[in-house]
Enzyme design. Structure first.
Site, short mmCIF file in Angstrom:
data_model
loop_
_atom_site.label_atom_id
_atom_site.label_comp_id
_atom_site.label_asym_id
_atom_site.label_seq_id
_atom_site.Cartn_x
_atom_site.Cartn_y
_atom_site.Cartn_z
N SER A 44 0.81 -1.22 0.00
CA SER A 44 0.00 0.00 0.00
C SER A 44 0.84 1.27 0.00
O SER A 44 0.34 2.33 -0.38
CB SER A 44 -0.93 0.01 1.22
OG SER A 44 -0.17 -0.07 2.40
N ASP A 352 -4.22 7.46 8.08
CA ASP A 352 -5.31 6.59 8.54
C ASP A 352 -4.87 5.57 9.59
O ASP A 352 -5.55 4.56 9.79
CB ASP A 352 -5.91 5.87 7.33
CG ASP A 352 -4.87 5.07 6.57
OD1 ASP A 352 -3.69 5.05 7.01
OD2 ASP A 352 -5.21 4.46 5.54
N HIS A 355 -1.06 4.46 6.91
CA HIS A 355 -0.38 5.10 5.77
C HIS A 355 -0.09 6.57 6.04
O HIS A 355 -0.60 7.13 7.00
CB HIS A 355 -1.26 4.96 4.52
CG HIS A 355 -1.70 3.55 4.28
ND1 HIS A 355 -2.97 3.11 4.54
CD2 HIS A 355 -1.00 2.48 3.84
CE1 HIS A 355 -3.04 1.81 4.27
NE2 HIS A 355 -1.86 1.40 3.85
#
Ligand SMILES: *[C@@H]1O[C@H](CO)[C@@H](O)[C@H](O)[C@H]1NC(C)=O
Ligand SMILES: *[C@@H]1O[C@H](CO)[C@@H](O)[C@H](O)[C@H]1NC(C)=O
Ligand SMILES: *[C@@H]1O[C@H](CO)[C@@H](O)[C@H](O)[C@H]1NC(C)=O
Length: 390
Positions: A44, A352, A355
């Site tokens: 991610s 979040d 990240h």
């Protein structure tokens, strides 16, 4: 751009005097690399739409600061890989798995959120880790390399959507993966010693795959090490016992020590690959130090909050695993938006709980682009150079 470019820009007398100086100067006297494409592999930290294409779009407010709507990224805006693409003069990378609106002329992004180097023995439903592990990403790349050329030969629009064959050896190959291999061990209740014991196999599988990409003609590699995941609320909150050992930045030390052991091993693997892959230019980038420095000196670097999450719901870090960024619940037929974002994302490092915000990603990129955190210490635009001094 080989060393021959030096001959074009310098008369031979100048060249001779350069030869007597350090090889360092020769490197910096060279024309920048012209990467026609970037191929990215990762999780991610560099996913620009892979997981979203297969498992559902990253929900709003992801993307709000730059794309103004969800854009397959787990951030309010752009990621480090976006800044890399822009910096080498290319558009943002399309996710390989994205069937809609993708343009692969200038590369492809094989990363998906939750990806690991080693294939996991759990499903995404069970553990949250992506089935698109690094070996799968390599399979995708291998197939892309062949089929893109077959399709490109049809001409017309396909020539404007797919890379040229020669671009594969001139492209930049970027890697940012490994964090999830370490956290997946912890999340399956391994002890720190047990997680450490998995590192050699993780690194071996990483090395194999970089060598396979080399076998497919890849020559220019830009490899990020793994970040200080002991500073991330999703790890700290999930494993409170281990997270009791904290440093002055509020980061959990056992996790960061494991990240550093992984990184030391990764650096050794990169050194071995330099020996084994004679035509490769491999740059190892110490993203760990940059991220740790940012988090531990947030205010100094212009960020109001270090560990506090911008987009989340409640708790010590504004992070709740049950109600993550973008989550909505329905109570008595009424929808309640729990996972809202903060007013000023650019004052936050953590987006979040997992990240980074766009402003943090941009700051990190600005530290690494000039080579200050690289081995060898060469900037991004010279990462095609092989004769590098250490
Ligand atoms: C999955 O299971 C196989 C077979 O037991 C094992 O060799 C492999 O290491 C496991 N993978 C992970 C990530 O634990
Ligand atoms: C795809 O992107 C390239 C730039 O990398 C551009 O030249 C080309 O026109 C784009 N293709 C289409 C169909 O828009
Ligand atoms: C890990 O331990 C916790 C607490 O004992 C348990 O609830 C959880 O199911 C375990 N997870 C795994 C993957 O074994």
């Amino acid at each position: 751009m080989g060393s021959s470019s030096l001959l074009y820009v310098l008369p031979s007398t100048v060249l001779l005097s350069f030869m007597t100086l350090s090889p360092f100067l020769v490197v910096f006297a060279t024309n920048p690399c012209q990467f026609p494409a970037v191929f990215n592999f990762g999780d991610s930290n560099s996913d620009t739409g892979g997981l979203s294409a297969v498992f559902g779009q990253a929900p709003s407010p992801n993307g709000e600061s730059y794309f103004l709507s969800p854009a397959g990224r787990y951030s309010d805006g752009r990621l480090i890989v976006d800044f890399i693409a822009k910096s080498v003069g290319l558009p943002y990378l399309s996710a390989y798995l994205d069937a809609l609106g993708a343009n692969f002329t200038h590369g492809a992004n094989f990363a998906t959120a939750g990806s690991t180097i080693r294939p996991q023995n759990t499903t995404m439903q069970q553990s949250g880790f992506s089935p698109i592990s690094l070996n799968v990403q390599y399979n995708e790349f291998y197939d892309f390399h062949r089929r893109s050329q077959v399709v490109r030969k049809k001409g017309g629009i396909f020539e404007q959507l797919l890379p040229k064959d020669e671009d594969f050896s001139r492209a930049l190959y970027t890697f940012d993966i490994g964090q999830n291999d370490l956290t997946s061990g912890y999340f399956s209740n391994m002890t720190t010693d047990q997680v450490k014991a998995t590192i050699p196999d993780i690194l071996l599988q990483f090395k194999n795959i970089v060598e396979w990409v080399y076998g497919e003609g890849g020559r220019n590699f830009w490899i990020h090490n793994t970040g200080p995941f002991g500073c991330l609320p999703y790890v700290i909150e999930r494993l409170p016992v281990l997270a009791e050992q904290v440093d002055s930045a509020g980061c959990a030390t056992p996790f960061n020590q494991v990240a550093q052991i992984f990184n030391q091993g990764l650096k050794e693997v990169v050194d071995q690959m330099r020996e084994e892959l004679p035509l490769a230019a491999i740059t190892y980038v110490d993203v760990y130090s940059v991220k740790y420095s940012l988090i531990s000196k947030a205010k100094k670097h212009g960020f109001e909050h270090s560990l506090r999450t911008c987009c989340g719901h409640g708790g010590r870090y504004n992070f709740n695993q049950q109600f993550g960024c973008g989550s909505r619940i329905t109570v008595h037929g009424k929808e309640i938006f729990l996972g809202k974002s903060c007013k000023n994302p650019s004052g936050y490092i953590i987006w979040d709980g997992v990240h980074f915000t766009q402003s943090a990603n941009k700051w990190i990129f600005e530290q690494i682009v000039d080579g200050s955190f690289s081995d060898p210490p060469i900037p991004l635009n010279l990462a095609c150079r092989r004769e590098q001094s250490h």
